[in-house]
Design a protein around this motif. Structure first.
Motif, PDB file in Angstrom:
ATOM      1  N   VAL A   1       0.846  -1.199   0.000  1.00  0.00           N
ATOM      2  CA  VAL A   1       0.000   0.000   0.000  1.00  0.00           C
ATOM      3  C   VAL A   1       0.883   1.252   0.000  1.00  0.00           C
ATOM      4  CG1 VAL A   1      -1.764   1.301   1.273  1.00  0.00           C
ATOM      5  CG2 VAL A   1      -1.885  -1.194   1.205  1.00  0.00           C
TER       6      VAL A   1
ATOM      7  N   ARG B   1       1.275   4.181  -2.901  1.00  0.00           N
ATOM      8  CA  ARG B   1       1.113   5.584  -2.512  1.00  0.00           C
ATOM      9  C   ARG B   1       2.327   6.396  -2.952  1.00  0.00           C
ATOM     10  NH1 ARG B   1      -0.562   5.006   3.298  1.00  0.00           N
ATOM     11  NH2 ARG B   1      -2.591   4.311   2.502  1.00  0.00           N
TER      12      ARG B   1
ATOM     13  N   PHE C   1      -5.113   2.963  -6.140  1.00  0.00           N
ATOM     14  CA  PHE C   1      -5.235   1.637  -5.541  1.00  0.00           C
ATOM     15  C   PHE C   1      -6.679   1.423  -5.095  1.00  0.00           C
ATOM     16  CE2 PHE C   1      -2.548  -1.473  -2.847  1.00  0.00           C
ATOM     17  CZ  PHE C   1      -3.605  -2.357  -2.708  1.00  0.00           C
TER      18      PHE C   1
ATOM     19  N   TYR D   1      -4.879   0.234   7.139  1.00  0.00           N
ATOM     20  CA  TYR D   1      -4.011   0.344   5.964  1.00  0.00           C
ATOM     21  C   TYR D   1      -4.377   1.504   5.044  1.00  0.00           C
ATOM     22  CZ  TYR D   1      -2.631  -4.278   7.485  1.00  0.00           C
ATOM     23  OH  TYR D   1      -2.189  -5.327   8.233  1.00  0.00           O
ATOM     24  N   GLY D   2      -5.567   2.019   5.206  1.00  0.00           N
ATOM     25  CA  GLY D   2      -6.083   3.017   4.289  1.00  0.00           C
ATOM     26  C   GLY D   2      -5.521   4.395   4.554  1.00  0.00           C
TER      27      GLY D   2
ATOM     28  N   PHE E   1      -7.750   4.205   0.926  1.00  0.00           N
ATOM     29  CA  PHE E   1      -7.548   3.744  -0.446  1.00  0.00           C
ATOM     30  C   PHE E   1      -8.269   4.701  -1.383  1.00  0.00           C
ATOM     31  CE2 PHE E   1      -7.129   0.135   2.334  1.00  0.00           C
ATOM     32  CZ  PHE E   1      -6.018  -0.512   1.841  1.00  0.00           C
TER      33      PHE E   1
END
Ligand code: MG
Ligand code: ZN
Length: 224
Positions: free
Chosen positions: A83, A87, A93, A111-112, A114
């Protein structure tokens, strides 16, 4: 390579196993495997099958079910780094998942953000769990996908024709793979990519995905 964009599956891809299957193994009454087999053999559509599976479960176990899914989900190694990589490279993504909102969003949360997370939705107001389908097939797809990945790809790719990278493992990714420029594949999806002659590469961890995409970006930078 024109500018890339990533469409990544969730169950069995971001997570190491399929969360719906794990939940059914734990909570569903006997007989659910038959529905699973019918989905995998494409005897019934994903839409119909997943709806049937969840209708086996009472809505009142929502909290227990959610907790179980979150605790049980094992993230595939390298996902956080992947990720970050996307970025840093400015690659859009998107998560496109045949999973359900009540476990997809909480598992992905750290994790975001997105560029988009597309999945199915759930309704716990009736006695049994109902699945809602906000991403149904457009007029160009008649597979009754449930969460229609090709339709989402078409919708998101209207502005600029990017190099489409699809990452996935199974039956929900088959139609998406046909629309990809490059597929990172595991399991059933990998077998089908071989069979159908789709441009692909197998992977085990997301570190492999970084490497494979990097290779292609580097080649491109050298030729420009
Ligand atoms: Mg999957
Ligand atoms: Zn479809």
């Amino acid at each position: 390579m024109t500018k890339p964009v990533i469409f990544c599956d969730f169950d069995g891809t971001v997570t190491e196993s399929d969360n719906i299957i794990s939940m059914m193994e734990k909570f569903a009454p006997q007989g659910w495997e038959r529905i699973k087999d019918q989905i995998l053999s494409r005897e019934i559509s994903i839409n119909e099958g997943v709806g049937k599976l969840f209708s086996l479960l009472p809505s009142k176990i929502k909290d227990e079910l959610t907790e179980f899914a979150i605790e049980n989900a094992k993230i595939r190694p390298g996902f956080g780094e992947f990720v970050e990589f996307a970025r840093a490279k400015g690659i859009p993504f998107y998560i496109v998942s045949g999973g359900i909102d009540f476990f997809v969003y909480p598992i992905l949360e750290k994790y975001g953000p997105f560029d988009g997370v597309y999945c199915n939705e759930s309704d716990f107001t009736d006695e049994r769990i109902k699945i809602l389908w906000p991403n149904e097939c457009d007029s160009l797809c008649n597979n009754d996908c449930g969460c229609c990945k090709p339709s989402i790809i078409r919708k998101l790719n209207t502005q600029e024709n990017r190099f489409k990278i699809v990452i996935g493992d199974s039956v929900t990714d088959l139609e998406a793979a046909k629309h990809a420029d490059f597929v990172l594949a595991r399991d059933l999806l990998q077998e089908k990519c071989v069979e159908w002659g789709i441009n692909h590469q197998g992977f085990t961890s997301f570190f492999d995905c970084i490497e494979e995409i990097n290779k292609r970006i580097e080649v491109d930078e050298l030729t420009c």
